[in-house]
Design a protein around this motif. Structure first.
Motif, PDB file in Angstrom:
ATOM      1  N   TYR A  93       0.829  -1.194   0.000  1.00 29.81           N
ATOM      2  CA  TYR A  93       0.000   0.000   0.000  1.00 29.81           C
ATOM      3  C   TYR A  93       0.873   1.258   0.000  1.00 29.81           C
ATOM      4  N   LEU A 148      -3.763  -2.034  -6.483  1.00 30.22           N
ATOM      5  CA  LEU A 148      -3.561  -2.905  -5.324  1.00 30.22           C
ATOM      6  C   LEU A 148      -4.160  -4.284  -5.554  1.00 30.22           C
ATOM      7  N   LYS A 182      -5.153   2.585  -5.582  1.00 28.55           N
ATOM      8  CA  LYS A 182      -4.812   3.733  -4.737  1.00 28.55           C
ATOM      9  C   LYS A 182      -4.428   4.871  -5.676  1.00 28.55           C
TER      10      LYS A 182
END
Length: 158
Positions: free
Chosen positions: A28, A49, A62
């Motif tokens: 992340y 992701l 993201k």
């Protein structure tokens, strides 16, 4: 020598029943790749992701928009969820007032709803976008710098 072969046989059996030690892991914290400057003003970074497949019916991306960056008007053929994880940005659906989105907000956009989202003038914004990618995003109208600036002025007073 016999003990060696017995040990080798035990090791081979163990390997045959052991779990696969490969993990599909993405981070992340990875900023991702700079998005090509198409359908937006400014600077955007995208990190895929999770990718839609037979078991997962949606993508998780993201997105980080640097301050003073915005997407054009667009719509999706499926529901889209935006989970704002950091910063401040703007969100607007066609025919509705713009909204100042901030860390912690979860925005659900119905399918085929024309909308745009962006960072604020002063702050980067990072969000997770959940959506189905079976049909590409439909870009409907350019969001001009002048319109974005007018939204920024209006929302800065709130």
């Amino acid at each position: 020598m016999k003990n060696f072969f017995v040990g080798l046989l035990i090791l081979a059996c163990y390997n045959a029943i052991a779990q696969d030690d490969y993990y599909n892991i993405v981070s992340y914290t990875d900023e991702g790749a700079k998005a090509p400057n198409t359908h937006y003003i400014g600077e955007a970074w995208l990190s895929r992701l999770l990718q839609e497949d037979n078991e997962l019916p949606y993508n998780v991306v993201k997105a980080t928009f640097k301050a003073n960056s915005t997407l054009d008007w667009h719509k999706h053929s499926t529901l889209q969820v935006l989970i704002v994880v950091d910063g401040i940005g703007y969100y607007q659906e066609k025919g509705k007032a713009p909204y100042k989105m901030k860390s912690g907000d979860i925005i659900t956009c119905s399918k085929d709803t024309e909308h745009w989202h962006a960072s604020s003038k002063e702050s980067d914004v990072t969000y997770l976008a959940l959506y189905s990618g079976q049909t590409p995003t439909e870009w409907t109208e350019v969001l001009t710098q002048e319109y974005y600036d007018s939204v920024a002025v209006k929302l800065s007073k709130e």
